[in-house]
Design a protein around this motif. Sequence first.
Motif, mmCIF file in Angstrom:
data_model
loop_
_atom_site.group_PDB
_atom_site.id
_atom_site.type_symbol
_atom_site.label_atom_id
_atom_site.label_comp_id
_atom_site.label_asym_id
_atom_site.label_seq_id
_atom_site.Cartn_x
_atom_site.Cartn_y
_atom_site.Cartn_z
ATOM 1 N N LEU A 124 1.069 -1.354 -0.012
ATOM 2 C CA LEU A 124 0.004 0.126 0.075
ATOM 3 C C LEU A 124 0.798 1.226 0.223
ATOM 4 O O LEU A 124 0.551 2.209 -0.654
ATOM 5 C CB LEU A 124 -1.057 0.177 1.300
ATOM 6 N N LEU A 125 1.831 1.231 0.737
ATOM 7 C CA LEU A 125 2.608 2.490 1.174
ATOM 8 C C LEU A 125 3.424 2.754 -0.377
ATOM 9 O O LEU A 125 3.756 3.956 -0.367
ATOM 10 C CB LEU A 125 3.738 2.306 2.137
ATOM 11 N N ARG A 126 3.814 1.811 -1.072
ATOM 12 C CA ARG A 126 4.513 2.117 -2.364
ATOM 13 C C ARG A 126 3.585 2.210 -3.248
ATOM 14 O O ARG A 126 3.953 3.064 -4.331
ATOM 15 C CB ARG A 126 5.180 0.798 -2.498
ATOM 16 N N ARG A 127 2.282 2.322 -3.380
ATOM 17 C CA ARG A 127 1.400 2.331 -4.311
ATOM 18 C C ARG A 127 0.439 3.409 -4.243
ATOM 19 O O ARG A 127 -0.680 3.708 -5.535
ATOM 20 C CB ARG A 127 0.791 1.143 -4.970
ATOM 21 N N VAL A 128 -0.001 3.877 -3.143
ATOM 22 C CA VAL A 128 -1.334 4.912 -2.844
ATOM 23 C C VAL A 128 -0.776 6.071 -2.286
ATOM 24 O O VAL A 128 0.201 6.204 -1.738
ATOM 25 C CB VAL A 128 -2.605 4.274 -2.065
ATOM 26 N N ASP A 129 -1.785 7.005 -2.318
ATOM 27 C CA ASP A 129 -1.740 8.374 -1.793
ATOM 28 C C ASP A 129 -1.376 7.974 -0.346
ATOM 29 O O ASP A 129 -2.105 7.463 0.461
ATOM 30 C CB ASP A 129 -2.825 9.151 -2.011
ATOM 31 N N ARG A 130 -0.217 8.442 0.170
ATOM 32 C CA ARG A 130 0.257 8.216 1.614
ATOM 33 C C ARG A 130 -0.151 9.288 2.678
ATOM 34 O O ARG A 130 0.342 9.087 3.679
ATOM 35 C CB ARG A 130 1.689 7.928 1.582
ATOM 36 N N ASP A 131 -0.841 10.268 2.540
ATOM 37 C CA ASP A 131 -1.233 11.159 3.378
ATOM 38 C C ASP A 131 -2.278 10.289 4.449
ATOM 39 O O ASP A 131 -3.134 9.560 3.796
ATOM 40 C CB ASP A 131 -2.100 12.547 2.856
ATOM 41 N N LEU A 132 -2.341 10.776 5.665
ATOM 42 C CA LEU A 132 -3.046 9.853 6.595
ATOM 43 C C LEU A 132 -4.413 9.810 6.314
ATOM 44 O O LEU A 132 -5.190 8.950 6.272
ATOM 45 C CB LEU A 132 -2.712 10.133 7.777
ATOM 46 N N ILE B 287 -6.457 -9.015 4.821
ATOM 47 C CA ILE B 287 -5.880 -8.236 3.935
ATOM 48 C C ILE B 287 -4.611 -8.620 3.310
ATOM 49 O O ILE B 287 -3.534 -8.563 4.255
ATOM 50 C CB ILE B 287 -5.811 -6.986 4.511
ATOM 51 N N THR B 288 -4.327 -9.135 2.225
ATOM 52 C CA THR B 288 -3.008 -9.710 1.683
ATOM 53 C C THR B 288 -2.639 -9.039 0.369
ATOM 54 O O THR B 288 -3.623 -8.060 0.055
ATOM 55 C CB THR B 288 -3.131 -11.176 1.348
ATOM 56 N N VAL B 289 -1.744 -9.149 -0.086
ATOM 57 C CA VAL B 289 -1.202 -8.453 -1.250
ATOM 58 C C VAL B 289 -2.198 -9.139 -2.286
ATOM 59 O O VAL B 289 -2.888 -8.149 -3.193
ATOM 60 C CB VAL B 289 0.156 -8.688 -1.955
ATOM 61 N N PRO B 290 -2.612 -10.242 -2.692
ATOM 62 C CA PRO B 290 -3.598 -10.727 -3.633
ATOM 63 C C PRO B 290 -4.870 -9.933 -3.374
ATOM 64 O O PRO B 290 -5.565 -9.588 -4.328
ATOM 65 C CB PRO B 290 -3.746 -12.138 -3.455
ATOM 66 N N PHE B 291 -5.133 -9.961 -2.047
ATOM 67 C CA PHE B 291 -6.557 -9.515 -1.816
ATOM 68 C C PHE B 291 -6.750 -7.644 -2.352
ATOM 69 O O PHE B 291 -7.495 -7.276 -2.915
ATOM 70 C CB PHE B 291 -7.042 -9.351 -0.476
ATOM 71 N N LEU B 292 -5.464 -7.172 -1.925
ATOM 72 C CA LEU B 292 -5.314 -5.533 -2.544
ATOM 73 C C LEU B 292 -5.561 -5.577 -4.059
ATOM 74 O O LEU B 292 -6.228 -4.592 -4.465
ATOM 75 C CB LEU B 292 -4.138 -5.035 -1.802
ATOM 76 N N ARG B 293 -4.793 -6.297 -4.729
ATOM 77 C CA ARG B 293 -4.936 -6.325 -6.135
ATOM 78 C C ARG B 293 -6.166 -6.442 -6.757
ATOM 79 O O ARG B 293 -6.706 -5.826 -7.497
ATOM 80 C CB ARG B 293 -3.888 -7.467 -6.720
ATOM 81 N N GLN B 294 -6.972 -7.367 -6.086
ATOM 82 C CA GLN B 294 -8.391 -7.602 -6.339
ATOM 83 C C GLN B 294 -9.286 -6.546 -6.215
ATOM 84 O O GLN B 294 -10.089 -6.319 -7.112
ATOM 85 C CB GLN B 294 -8.924 -8.879 -5.646
ATOM 86 N N VAL B 295 -9.329 -5.852 -4.975
ATOM 87 C CA VAL B 295 -9.944 -5.002 -4.633
ATOM 88 C C VAL B 295 -9.711 -3.468 -5.271
ATOM 89 O O VAL B 295 -10.645 -2.948 -5.636
ATOM 90 C CB VAL B 295 -9.980 -4.665 -2.918
ATOM 91 N N GLY C 295 -2.066 3.066 -9.617
ATOM 92 C CA GLY C 295 -0.956 3.807 -10.445
ATOM 93 C C GLY C 295 0.201 3.229 -10.843
ATOM 94 O O GLY C 295 0.866 3.469 -11.752
ATOM 95 N N GLN C 296 0.400 1.990 -10.203
ATOM 96 C CA GLN C 296 1.621 1.130 -10.713
ATOM 97 C C GLN C 296 1.238 -0.325 -11.063
ATOM 98 O O GLN C 296 2.053 -1.373 -10.896
ATOM 99 C CB GLN C 296 2.615 1.269 -9.407
ATOM 100 N N GLY C 297 -0.123 -0.516 -11.367
ATOM 101 C CA GLY C 297 -0.395 -1.811 -11.813
ATOM 102 C C GLY C 297 -0.538 -2.757 -10.672
ATOM 103 O O GLY C 297 -0.830 -2.394 -9.539
#
Length: 243
Positions: A196-204, A225-233, A239-241
């Motif tokens: 998440l911190l690498r790919r989304v807007d990081r303001d709180l 909440i796992t990486v595959p779940f984040l990709r799905q949701v 912004g980085q696929g």
Amino acid sequence: MSRPDAPAAAQLPLALRYPPDQRFDGFVAAPAGALAQIEALALGHSADWLYLVGAPGSGKTHLALSACAASQAATRRSAYLPLAAAAGRMREALDALHDTPFIALDGLDLVAGRREDEVALFDFHNRARDAGIAVLYTARAAPDALPLVLPDLRSRLSQCPRIALAPLDDGGRRQVLRLRAKRRGLAIDEAAIDWLLRRVDRDLSSLARLLDRLDRASLAEQRRITVPFLRQVLGGETGQGTQ
């Protein structure tokens, strides 16, 4: 503080309930002694008004809401007023708070330069001092750096002890996400937090809204909440696929 002719409270931009995430125990990397200072003011144990200063994302609103929640939990009425929402009718908004023991005024910088609003703030400041009301101010800059048009208001604000806040680094953001997930009873993998911190807007604020969304999705699908779940949701929203 004498009672003015105040309009219906429903017309004012006041927070009557404070979000559960906005509590002192959920604040990360506070300056030494700052939380105790703010809490003492909110509970009526200190007469020192405070001025929180920091860049966007440094936690000023979090602490203002935390202080109001602490005051209310101690059965001491409080009010949180985002000053931007009161711009142009500042006197009306402040007059409605005439008998509130603790008041947090958030975002002085957003009304600086509006003379009528500044005069209303100056008058409020003096009346509140005389009445023994406790006030917490927040702004993005110190009084001397704000584009205030009223020197007397700048002088009054400069007399408040100042607490400087710094934006969180990624380690701090990671800790906030852990704390907020734990408060919700939400299971989130460390790898998912990194993703998440690498790919989304990081303001709180954005991260908090995203966590609410993920909480609902996780509950609906009964999944952690796992990486595959984040990709799905999130799909292509990051912004980085799906790297």
